[in-house]
Scaffold this motif. Sequence first.
Motif, PDB file in Angstrom:
ATOM      1  N   LEU A 323       1.356  -1.123   0.073  1.00 55.72           N
ATOM      2  CA  LEU A 323      -0.288   0.101   0.089  1.00 55.72           C
ATOM      3  C   LEU A 323       0.440   1.137   0.229  1.00 55.72           C
ATOM      4  N   LYS A 324       1.905   0.732   0.990  1.00 61.69           N
ATOM      5  CA  LYS A 324       2.200   2.585   1.154  1.00 61.69           C
ATOM      6  C   LYS A 324       3.615   2.514   1.411  1.00 61.69           C
ATOM      7  N   THR A 325       4.563   2.722   1.397  1.00 59.34           N
ATOM      8  CA  THR A 325       6.348   2.657   2.777  1.00 59.34           C
ATOM      9  C   THR A 325       5.883   3.503   3.385  1.00 59.34           C
ATOM     10  N   TYR A 326       6.487   2.630   4.148  1.00 57.15           N
ATOM     11  CA  TYR A 326       6.490   2.891   6.210  1.00 57.15           C
ATOM     12  C   TYR A 326       7.461   4.068   6.409  1.00 57.15           C
ATOM     13  N   SER A 327       8.982   2.955   6.055  1.00 62.62           N
ATOM     14  CA  SER A 327      10.462   3.733   6.127  1.00 62.62           C
ATOM     15  C   SER A 327      10.927   3.094   5.629  1.00 62.62           C
ATOM     16  N   PRO A 328      12.321   4.088   5.442  1.00 64.06           N
ATOM     17  CA  PRO A 328      12.952   2.837   4.647  1.00 64.06           C
ATOM     18  C   PRO A 328      12.766   1.702   4.141  1.00 64.06           C
ATOM     19  N   THR A 329      13.023   0.775   5.068  1.00 65.83           N
ATOM     20  CA  THR A 329      13.090  -0.738   4.607  1.00 65.83           C
ATOM     21  C   THR A 329      11.496  -1.011   5.122  1.00 65.83           C
ATOM     22  N   MET A 330      10.345  -0.962   5.068  1.00 69.81           N
ATOM     23  CA  MET A 330       9.002  -1.904   6.181  1.00 69.81           C
ATOM     24  C   MET A 330       8.051  -0.988   5.367  1.00 69.81           C
ATOM     25  N   SER A 331       6.856  -1.176   4.682  1.00 68.00           N
ATOM     26  CA  SER A 331       5.767  -1.205   4.550  1.00 68.00           C
ATOM     27  C   SER A 331       5.138  -1.163   4.524  1.00 68.00           C
ATOM     28  N   VAL A 332       3.709  -0.831   4.478  1.00 68.73           N
ATOM     29  CA  VAL A 332       2.510  -1.162   4.664  1.00 68.73           C
ATOM     30  C   VAL A 332       1.656  -2.385   3.370  1.00 68.73           C
ATOM     31  N   TYR A 333       1.495  -2.975   3.815  1.00 67.06           N
ATOM     32  CA  TYR A 333       1.019  -4.528   3.169  1.00 67.06           C
ATOM     33  C   TYR A 333      -0.697  -4.068   3.571  1.00 67.06           C
ATOM     34  N   SER A 334      -1.637  -4.751   1.537  1.00 62.22           N
ATOM     35  CA  SER A 334      -3.083  -4.790   2.197  1.00 62.22           C
ATOM     36  C   SER A 334      -2.938  -6.296   1.942  1.00 62.22           C
ATOM     37  N   MET A 335      -3.656  -6.789   2.157  1.00 58.63           N
ATOM     38  CA  MET A 335      -3.787  -8.469   2.064  1.00 58.63           C
ATOM     39  C   MET A 335      -5.148  -9.109   2.424  1.00 58.63           C
ATOM     40  N   ASP A 336      -5.521  -9.716   1.145  1.00 60.86           N
ATOM     41  CA  ASP A 336      -6.871 -10.261   1.097  1.00 60.86           C
ATOM     42  C   ASP A 336      -6.536 -11.723   1.368  1.00 60.86           C
ATOM     43  N   ILE A 337      -6.868 -12.222   2.595  1.00 63.10           N
ATOM     44  CA  ILE A 337      -7.228 -13.752   2.938  1.00 63.10           C
ATOM     45  C   ILE A 337      -8.416 -14.471   2.849  1.00 63.10           C
TER      46      ILE A 337
END
Length: 341
Positions: A323-337
């Motif tokens: 979805l978007k970058t959270y920090s230089p190494t982390m991201s926010v993911y959207s997961m459809d499970i």
Amino acid sequence: MNRTYLGNMTRCVRVPKREGEAVRADLVAGGMLDLDARIRADGDCLLIPILCDSFGDYEVVDAEMQVQEHRPTDYREVADVPEDLRDILPTSFDIVGDVAMMKLPDELMQYRSVIGEALLKVNSNLRIVFLDDGVKGEFRIRDLQKVAGEGSSETVHKEFGVRLYTDPARVYFNPRLSSERSRIASMVADGEVIIDMFGGVAPFGTVICKNASPSEVYSIDLNPEAEHFARMNAEKNHVDNLFPMTGDSSELIYDLPMADRIIMNLPQIADRFLGFAMDRLKVGGTVHMYKIIERVDFPALCDSLVRGMEERGYSISISSSELKTYSPTMSVYSMDIVRTA
Ligand SMILES: C[S@@+](CC[C@H](N)C(=O)[O-])C[C@H]1O[C@@H](n2cnc3c(N)ncnc32)[C@H](O)[C@@H]1O
């Protein structure tokens, strides 16, 4: 109304109204429009201020014209801070309704009031500006300090045809997930039972109820303030199938009917609750989970969720997007499970 007029007479062309826009555009293209004076009506014509002596065959007149105010649109142009600090003024803010929340580097802290005033000056939609010291605690509430403007942090945020009542100092609300709320609402089939395990003021539930036709949506949150605002949002948006409740969703979920869809927006630790969600999800149903994680660790997380759910007796398939970058190494993911068995 106070009018300010240019001191001298201003040279203008007198143009029939129906030709006004075309002439204005031509003058702009040729760098001949006088931007310091306001175009005004004169009978059936417009007086358009010019920087040249004439334009086409149009009548030229010298007229008294009002000053065209040039409102700055970027607060950084008007913020009264030392020039060497202007480059580090923040470029983005969180805005919820008419409330702006900003984070500042230490060097700018002493200028927080003038920065807040500058924001209010260029943004007529804003009423109040807070310094944001980050989201804290189990309720994910922001630590806010008022720097400019009037009133409290309670506000109404408009999104996809709904009015969301909230208070960022008392309950978590993320305006940046509006496209996710719209995406999920567009997936909802008529008659679905939906559970939002970390519902906050029920933005997901309200947008879904207004834009789709679920049979019922349960919106759970630990924070009693969330239930207060979620009830208000259901009422103000004329929604009668949204049921806010206060408590721990890992317990309350077992009092609810099996669901077609479960939303899990607690991105730091939502994965720890996936087993509870699966226990209440119909076969073929979908969990929408948000997760903040180191990008390199994301594939391993997906593998471990599949294995963990297998051990619990469920088969799942996961599709995801960053979805978007959270920090230089982390991201926010959207997961459809999807629960497949
Ligand atoms: C990131 S916020 C999401 C709020 C809302 N879904 C939104 O998008 O604006 C997470 C919410 O989960 C709530 N929460 C945390 N742990 C919880 C739990 N065990 N059960 C229910 N709610 C919980 C917090 O109080 C907070 O309001």
